[in-house]
Design an enzyme around this catalytic site. Sequence first.
Site, PDB file in Angstrom:
ATOM      1  CE  LYS A 149      -4.373  -1.497   2.079  1.00 55.83           C
ATOM      2  NZ  LYS A 149      -5.306  -1.261   3.191  1.00 55.83           N
ATOM      3  CE  LYS A 230      -5.426  -9.327  -2.035  1.00 55.11           C
ATOM      4  NZ  LYS A 230      -5.775  -9.102  -0.693  1.00 55.11           N
ATOM      5  CE  LYS A 233     -12.604  -4.414  -0.717  1.00 51.31           C
ATOM      6  NZ  LYS A 233     -13.616  -4.389   0.238  1.00 51.31           N
TER       7      LYS A 233
HETATM    8  P1  AMP Z   1     -10.629  -6.450   2.795  1.00 52.79           P
HETATM    9  O1  AMP Z   1     -11.658  -6.075   1.835  1.00 52.79           O
HETATM   10  O2  AMP Z   1      -9.239  -6.316   2.271  1.00 52.79           O
HETATM   11  O3  AMP Z   1     -10.854  -5.807   4.148  1.00 52.79           O
HETATM   12  O4  AMP Z   1     -10.803  -8.016   3.018  1.00 52.79           O
HETATM   13  C1  AMP Z   1     -11.879  -8.574   3.705  1.00 52.79           C
HETATM   14  C2  AMP Z   1     -11.709 -10.065   3.820  1.00 52.79           C
HETATM   15  O5  AMP Z   1     -11.754 -10.669   2.519  1.00 52.79           O
HETATM   16  C3  AMP Z   1     -10.375 -10.510   4.439  1.00 52.79           C
HETATM   17  O6  AMP Z   1     -10.597 -11.606   5.296  1.00 52.79           O
HETATM   18  C4  AMP Z   1      -9.558 -10.935   3.248  1.00 52.79           C
HETATM   19  O7  AMP Z   1      -8.604 -11.910   3.592  1.00 52.79           O
HETATM   20  C5  AMP Z   1     -10.622 -11.494   2.317  1.00 52.79           C
HETATM   21  N1  AMP Z   1     -10.227 -11.392   0.898  1.00 52.79           N
HETATM   22  C6  AMP Z   1      -9.942 -10.262   0.212  1.00 52.79           C
HETATM   23  N2  AMP Z   1      -9.626 -10.529  -1.068  1.00 52.79           N
HETATM   24  C7  AMP Z   1      -9.712 -11.890  -1.201  1.00 52.79           C
HETATM   25  C8  AMP Z   1      -9.516 -12.803  -2.303  1.00 52.79           C
HETATM   26  N3  AMP Z   1      -9.175 -12.388  -3.511  1.00 52.79           N
HETATM   27  N4  AMP Z   1      -9.692 -14.115  -2.059  1.00 52.79           N
HETATM   28  C9  AMP Z   1     -10.065 -14.556  -0.829  1.00 52.79           C
HETATM   29  N5  AMP Z   1     -10.267 -13.756   0.242  1.00 52.79           N
HETATM   30  C10 AMP Z   1     -10.104 -12.430   0.060  1.00 52.79           C
END
Ligand code: AMP
Length: 368
Positions: A149, A230, A233
């Site tokens: 980031k 991966k 967003k």
């Molecule tokens: P975040 O939106 O980064 O706060 O992520 C929220 C949750 O989604 C966290 O537990 C991440 O580990 C999971 N997560 C985010 N992107 C992925 C992905 N591409 N595959 C699986 N889990 C994800």
Amino acid sequence: MFRADITAAPSIGGRRSNRAHTIVSTLWKEQAQDMAQTKPRVFSGIQPTGGTHIGNYLGAIRNWVDQQDMYDNIFCIVDLHAITVPYEAGDLLERKMDMAKILLASGIDPERSILFMQSDVREHSELAWILGTQAMFGELRRMTQFKEKSGGQESVSVGLFGYPVLQAADIILYDAEKVPVGEDQKQHIELTRDITIRFNANFGETFVVPEPDIKKVGARVMSLDDPFSKMSKSNPNEGSRVELRDTPSQISKKIRRAVTDSGSEVRYDENEKPAVSNLINIYSLFARISVSEVEERYAGKGYGDFKKDLAEIVVEGLRPIQERITELDESPDEVYRLIDEGRQRAEAIARPKMERVRHVTGLTFTNS
Ligand code: AMP
Ligand code: TRP
């Protein structure tokens, strides 16, 4: 053992304070409650960043929902984490509301889980400051998410740097034993463990040391335009992810355009067919069947048939969630009410725990 329950009085050095000693019935009630509460506690958080996608859903949210009966659940919309990168205040409010609706619509049940906004419970910030004194500059600098980031820039906020410390505070404030997250959060949970162990060594056993709960399948949903990164967003290409609010035609289009590998066989092989393997994974998760069952279903068929069905399965999988989101769009007051109830229940655990932390760290200053 160290869990701060709703009725728990502040305790000193593991023993109850004088106040609690005089109220024998309270003690008894606490013990009864300790015994009744046999389910392990889980805590997890999600940032209200908008554009929630099927990676978040399959990697995190759906597991929380599926496991609700097994655990004593606390789920948090982590707005204080979301403000570590530049943002607009009005926008944040909207994204918080959106995330609350998505979680409720996905099946987080306020009867069985505490669901609340992080900044509503002030103890998170207070504990984060104290834990910051136990976290080392060197260990925070090594965090992959921070490196990604900040992109090596000097002009990056102290908030972004301290992000994992706040995450540690979120988790241990509730003495969570398990933290269900996607693979990308493993490093943060390991750091949480290190900080917690250090705190307990310095101030006496105060917090439960949590463990990550990372599923083998679904923990890493890959991008539709690049099977080596991966689903995220932050990818500028919207075609790289299916968002929970996408319409059926958007979903179909994105899946139709998803990259595939050479050959035509629908076969799971992460090395030779990384793109198709990712799509098979998504299929198997939404259809709740095994990877080999997906392969059997498409033996002798090509990518075209497979993608057409996959689009349908994703559309149908998201449909009930989208319908509930639309219902909640009509009743924002209900969402505010549920989130405020969550705040009260979270506070009832966080308050006494924080009192204990203030005590063991020598911060409590009172003659009562
Ligand atoms: P975040 O939106 O980064 O706060 O992520 C929220 C949750 O989604 C966290 O537990 C991440 O580990 C999971 N997560 C985010 N992107 C992925 C992905 N591409 N595959 C699986 N889990 C994800
Ligand atoms: N950092 C997590 C993410 O990006 C979100 C988060 C904040 C979290 N606090 C947490 C996850 C506590 C689990 C437990 O996904």
